[in-house]
Design an enzyme around this catalytic site. Structure first.
Site, PDB file in Angstrom:
ATOM      1  N   ASP A  32     -30.222   0.764   3.981  1.00  0.00           N
ATOM      2  CA  ASP A  32     -31.391   0.602   4.496  1.00  0.00           C
ATOM      3  C   ASP A  32     -32.381   1.928   4.545  1.00  0.00           C
ATOM      4  OD1 ASP A  32     -33.434   0.411   6.556  1.00  0.00           O
ATOM      5  OD2 ASP A  32     -32.679  -1.367   6.980  1.00  0.00           O
ATOM      6  N   GLN A  94     -37.776 -10.235  12.193  1.00  0.00           N
ATOM      7  CA  GLN A  94     -37.991 -10.184  10.728  1.00  0.00           C
ATOM      8  C   GLN A  94     -39.028  -9.459  10.162  1.00  0.00           C
ATOM      9  OE1 GLN A  94     -37.316 -14.096   8.830  1.00  0.00           O
ATOM     10  NE2 GLN A  94     -37.020 -12.979   6.686  1.00  0.00           N
ATOM     11  N   HIS A 100     -31.842 -11.662   4.555  1.00  0.00           N
ATOM     12  CA  HIS A 100     -31.100 -10.510   4.491  1.00  0.00           C
ATOM     13  C   HIS A 100     -30.275 -10.390   5.487  1.00  0.00           C
ATOM     14  CE1 HIS A 100     -34.750  -9.077   6.407  1.00  0.00           C
ATOM     15  NE2 HIS A 100     -34.092  -7.814   6.885  1.00  0.00           N
TER      16      HIS A 100
END
Length: 116
Positions: A32, A94, A100
Site C-alpha cells: 500500500d 472502501q 482487494h
C-alpha cells in the site's frame, strides 16, 4: 476482464508503478502506498470486481484468499500474527472500487481499534 478507468487494473497492467510482493495467474499483491502498519499489502484479483459482493466465482474468491498465506509468509508476519481486512462499499471505508484484501501486520494491534 479489467476496466480502463480503474486504479488497481492500471497497477496490474503495469501502467502505474507498484511495489510488487506476489503475483500469479489470478492475483497481484503490492504494498500500500499509504501504509497503516509496518506491513500493509493489498491483494487484488486480476479480474475486476467492484467488491466482495459482486458475484465473484468461488474459484477466484478461494484463490484470492489462498494468496493471503503466501503474502503473510513473504512479508514475515505469518508466525507473529496479522490482520486481513476487506472493505465493501463506501460506508465501510472502501475507496478504490476494485476488490482487494488488506494484509496488515508487523506491530501489535489493538483488537478493538475500529479504524483498522
Amino acid at each position: 476482464m479489467q476496466r480502463d478507468d480503474c486504479l488497481f487494473c492500471k497497477i496490474i497492467r503495469g501502467e502505474i508503478p507498484s511495489s510488487k510482493v506476489y503475483e500469479d495467474e489470478y492475483v497481484y499483491a503490492f504494498d500500500d502506498v499509504s501504509p497503516q502498519m509496518p506491513v500493509h499489502t493489498l491483494i487484488v484479483p486480476k479480474n475486476h470486481y467492484d467488491n466482495i459482493a459482486a458475484g465473484i466465482p468461488v474459484e477466484e474468491l478461494g484463490h484470492l484468499f489462498a494468496a493471503v498465506e503466501k503474502v503473510a509468509d513473504i512479508k514475515g508476519v505469518r508466525e507473529q500474527g496479522f490482520r486481513t481486512l476487506v472493505n465493501t462499499g463506501a460506508h465501510a471505508g472502501q475507496t478504490v472500487f476494485h476488490l482487494h484484501v488488506h494484509v496488515l501486520g508487523g506491530a501489535p494491534m489493538n483488537s478493538g481499534d475500529p479504524s483498522l
